[in-house]
Write a protein that holds these residues in place. Structure first.
Motif, PDB file in Angstrom:
ATOM      1  N   GLN A   9       0.833  -1.206   0.000  1.00  0.00           N
ATOM      2  CA  GLN A   9       0.000   0.000   0.000  1.00  0.00           C
ATOM      3  C   GLN A   9       0.867   1.257   0.000  1.00  0.00           C
ATOM      4  O   GLN A   9       0.596   2.213  -0.726  1.00  0.00           O
ATOM      5  CB  GLN A   9      -0.919   0.013   1.227  1.00  0.00           C
ATOM      6  N   LEU A  10       1.903   1.239   0.818  1.00  0.00           N
ATOM      7  CA  LEU A  10       2.810   2.378   0.895  1.00  0.00           C
ATOM      8  C   LEU A  10       3.505   2.603  -0.443  1.00  0.00           C
ATOM      9  O   LEU A  10       3.627   3.740  -0.909  1.00  0.00           O
ATOM     10  CB  LEU A  10       3.845   2.152   2.006  1.00  0.00           C
ATOM     11  N   GLN A  11       3.935   1.528  -1.067  1.00  0.00           N
ATOM     12  CA  GLN A  11       4.598   1.630  -2.361  1.00  0.00           C
ATOM     13  C   GLN A  11       3.624   2.185  -3.405  1.00  0.00           C
ATOM     14  O   GLN A  11       3.994   3.021  -4.224  1.00  0.00           O
ATOM     15  CB  GLN A  11       5.121   0.263  -2.785  1.00  0.00           C
ATOM     16  N   SER A  12       2.371   1.747  -3.375  1.00  0.00           N
ATOM     17  CA  SER A  12       1.361   2.225  -4.310  1.00  0.00           C
ATOM     18  C   SER A  12       1.112   3.720  -4.121  1.00  0.00           C
ATOM     19  O   SER A  12       1.051   4.475  -5.085  1.00  0.00           O
ATOM     20  CB  SER A  12       0.066   1.449  -4.101  1.00  0.00           C
ATOM     21  N   LYS A  13       0.993   4.158  -2.866  1.00  0.00           N
ATOM     22  CA  LYS A  13       0.766   5.578  -2.586  1.00  0.00           C
ATOM     23  C   LYS A  13       1.964   6.418  -2.987  1.00  0.00           C
ATOM     24  O   LYS A  13       1.819   7.523  -3.502  1.00  0.00           O
ATOM     25  CB  LYS A  13       0.421   5.785  -1.121  1.00  0.00           C
ATOM     26  N   ALA A  14       3.173   5.899  -2.771  1.00  0.00           N
ATOM     27  CA  ALA A  14       4.380   6.613  -3.174  1.00  0.00           C
ATOM     28  C   ALA A  14       4.433   6.755  -4.694  1.00  0.00           C
ATOM     29  O   ALA A  14       4.818   7.805  -5.216  1.00  0.00           O
ATOM     30  CB  ALA A  14       5.613   5.897  -2.656  1.00  0.00           C
ATOM     31  N   THR A  15       4.039   5.730  -5.397  1.00  0.00           N
ATOM     32  CA  THR A  15       4.010   5.775  -6.862  1.00  0.00           C
ATOM     33  C   THR A  15       2.994   6.816  -7.333  1.00  0.00           C
ATOM     34  O   THR A  15       3.280   7.595  -8.251  1.00  0.00           O
ATOM     35  CB  THR A  15       3.669   4.393  -7.448  1.00  0.00           C
ATOM     36  N   GLN A  16       1.814   6.835  -6.711  1.00  0.00           N
ATOM     37  CA  GLN A  16       0.789   7.811  -7.078  1.00  0.00           C
ATOM     38  C   GLN A  16       1.281   9.239  -6.825  1.00  0.00           C
ATOM     39  O   GLN A  16       1.083  10.131  -7.649  1.00  0.00           O
ATOM     40  CB  GLN A  16      -0.491   7.562  -6.294  1.00  0.00           C
ATOM     41  N   ALA A  17       1.918   9.445  -5.694  1.00  0.00           N
ATOM     42  CA  ALA A  17       2.434  10.774  -5.364  1.00  0.00           C
ATOM     43  C   ALA A  17       3.514  11.187  -6.359  1.00  0.00           C
ATOM     44  O   ALA A  17       3.559  12.337  -6.798  1.00  0.00           O
ATOM     45  CB  ALA A  17       2.980  10.783  -3.940  1.00  0.00           C
ATOM     46  N   SER A  18       4.376  10.265  -6.702  1.00  0.00           N
ATOM     47  CA  SER A  18       5.438  10.548  -7.664  1.00  0.00           C
ATOM     48  C   SER A  18       4.860  10.921  -9.027  1.00  0.00           C
ATOM     49  O   SER A  18       5.324  11.859  -9.679  1.00  0.00           O
ATOM     50  CB  SER A  18       6.353   9.334  -7.785  1.00  0.00           C
ATOM     51  N   GLN A  19       3.836  10.216  -9.451  1.00  0.00           N
ATOM     52  CA  GLN A  19       3.188  10.520 -10.731  1.00  0.00           C
ATOM     53  C   GLN A  19       2.503  11.886 -10.691  1.00  0.00           C
ATOM     54  O   GLN A  19       2.559  12.647 -11.659  1.00  0.00           O
ATOM     55  CB  GLN A  19       2.175   9.426 -11.089  1.00  0.00           C
ATOM     56  N   PHE A  20       1.873  12.201  -9.582  1.00  0.00           N
ATOM     57  CA  PHE A  20       1.215  13.502  -9.433  1.00  0.00           C
ATOM     58  C   PHE A  20       2.229  14.632  -9.531  1.00  0.00           C
ATOM     59  O   PHE A  20       2.015  15.632 -10.221  1.00  0.00           O
ATOM     60  CB  PHE A  20       0.469  13.566  -8.095  1.00  0.00           C
ATOM     61  N   VAL A  21       3.356  14.469  -8.831  1.00  0.00           N
ATOM     62  CA  VAL A  21       4.398  15.498  -8.851  1.00  0.00           C
ATOM     63  C   VAL A  21       4.992  15.622 -10.247  1.00  0.00           C
ATOM     64  O   VAL A  21       5.231  16.731 -10.738  1.00  0.00           O
ATOM     65  CB  VAL A  21       5.489  15.189  -7.800  1.00  0.00           C
ATOM     66  N   ALA A  22       5.222  14.498 -10.919  1.00  0.00           N
ATOM     67  CA  ALA A  22       5.778  14.536 -12.266  1.00  0.00           C
ATOM     68  C   ALA A  22       4.821  15.239 -13.232  1.00  0.00           C
ATOM     69  O   ALA A  22       5.263  15.939 -14.144  1.00  0.00           O
ATOM     70  CB  ALA A  22       6.070  13.119 -12.749  1.00  0.00           C
ATOM     71  N   LYS A  23       3.529  15.069 -13.029  1.00  0.00           N
ATOM     72  CA  LYS A  23       2.540  15.655 -13.928  1.00  0.00           C
ATOM     73  C   LYS A  23       2.331  17.146 -13.648  1.00  0.00           C
ATOM     74  O   LYS A  23       2.272  17.965 -14.562  1.00  0.00           O
ATOM     75  CB  LYS A  23       1.213  14.905 -13.798  1.00  0.00           C
ATOM     76  N   HIS A  24       2.200  17.503 -12.367  1.00  0.00           N
ATOM     77  CA  HIS A  24       1.837  18.868 -12.000  1.00  0.00           C
ATOM     78  C   HIS A  24       3.008  19.723 -11.516  1.00  0.00           C
ATOM     79  O   HIS A  24       2.863  20.948 -11.408  1.00  0.00           O
ATOM     80  CB  HIS A  24       0.761  18.850 -10.912  1.00  0.00           C
ATOM     81  N   GLY A  25       4.147  19.134 -11.241  1.00  0.00           N
ATOM     82  CA  GLY A  25       5.284  19.868 -10.697  1.00  0.00           C
ATOM     83  C   GLY A  25       5.803  20.981 -11.584  1.00  0.00           C
ATOM     84  O   GLY A  25       5.970  22.119 -11.133  1.00  0.00           O
ATOM     85  N   PRO A  26       6.080  20.715 -12.864  1.00  0.00           N
ATOM     86  CA  PRO A  26       6.613  21.777 -13.726  1.00  0.00           C
ATOM     87  C   PRO A  26       5.658  22.971 -13.874  1.00  0.00           C
ATOM     88  O   PRO A  26       6.097  24.122 -13.877  1.00  0.00           O
ATOM     89  CB  PRO A  26       6.816  21.075 -15.070  1.00  0.00           C
ATOM     90  N   LEU A  27       4.365  22.706 -13.966  1.00  0.00           N
ATOM     91  CA  LEU A  27       3.398  23.790 -14.078  1.00  0.00           C
ATOM     92  C   LEU A  27       3.385  24.630 -12.802  1.00  0.00           C
ATOM     93  O   LEU A  27       3.387  25.868 -12.851  1.00  0.00           O
ATOM     94  CB  LEU A  27       1.994  23.227 -14.340  1.00  0.00           C
ATOM     95  N   TYR A  28       3.406  23.967 -11.660  1.00  0.00           N
ATOM     96  CA  TYR A  28       3.446  24.682 -10.379  1.00  0.00           C
ATOM     97  C   TYR A  28       4.715  25.521 -10.278  1.00  0.00           C
ATOM     98  O   TYR A  28       4.687  26.669  -9.837  1.00  0.00           O
ATOM     99  CB  TYR A  28       3.356  23.690  -9.218  1.00  0.00           C
ATOM    100  N   TYR A  29       5.834  24.956 -10.697  1.00  0.00           N
ATOM    101  CA  TYR A  29       7.116  25.659 -10.652  1.00  0.00           C
ATOM    102  C   TYR A  29       7.062  26.925 -11.502  1.00  0.00           C
ATOM    103  O   TYR A  29       7.478  27.999 -11.070  1.00  0.00           O
ATOM    104  CB  TYR A  29       8.220  24.707 -11.145  1.00  0.00           C
ATOM    105  N   LYS A  30       6.530  26.819 -12.712  1.00  0.00           N
ATOM    106  CA  LYS A  30       6.430  27.981 -13.605  1.00  0.00           C
ATOM    107  C   LYS A  30       5.509  29.040 -13.019  1.00  0.00           C
ATOM    108  O   LYS A  30       5.798  30.238 -13.075  1.00  0.00           O
ATOM    109  CB  LYS A  30       5.938  27.545 -14.981  1.00  0.00           C
TER     110      LYS A  30
END
Length: 124
Positions: A9-30
């Motif tokens: 479960q922890l690994q699954s949640k970490a993967t989801q969080a990583s995907q969220f950051v990869a998707k939304h991180g650059p836009l937030y940074y800009k």
């Protein structure tokens, strides 16, 4: 079995969080840079950062006399209160006592944190 399930479960949640950051991180940074561009120094070089850090250090150093003066005013106020302690109200004494207890509590909390959250000071 339960530990393996929790780990999955922890690994699954970490993967989801990583995907969220990869998707939304650059836009937030800009967006963050765009909203705060008035704080950005041009050109953003190491030399400019060095200059700013020196400016901050010496500006803080220049503020020491003003802080010392304010501290002296506080000391004078405490001395005045001590001289006129006969006129001190119960409310003022209670506030001073609570302030002293709060300072002591923060000191104790700092000591506990400094020892690694142990109450005895020894690692068990």
């Amino acid at each position: 079995m339960a530990l393996a399930s929790k780990l999955a479960q922890l690994q699954s949640k970490a993967t989801q969080a990583s995907q969220f950051v990869a998707k939304h991180g650059p836009l937030y940074y800009k967006q963050l840079l765009e909203q705060n561009k008035h704080y950005i120094q041009e050109p953003p070089t190491v030399e400019k950062c060095d200059l700013l850090s020196k400016q901050l250090f010496y500006t803080r150093l220049a503020s020491v006399p003003g802080r010392y003066e304010a501290f002296q005013k506080e000391i004078d106020y405490v001395k005045h209160m001590w001289k006129n302690r006969k006129e001190l109200k119960i409310e003022d004494a209670g506030i001073a006592t609570l302030f002293g207890l709060e300072c002591f509590a923060w000191y104790c909390a700092g000591e506990i944190v400094g020892r690694g959250f142990t109450f005895t000071g020894y690692y068990v």
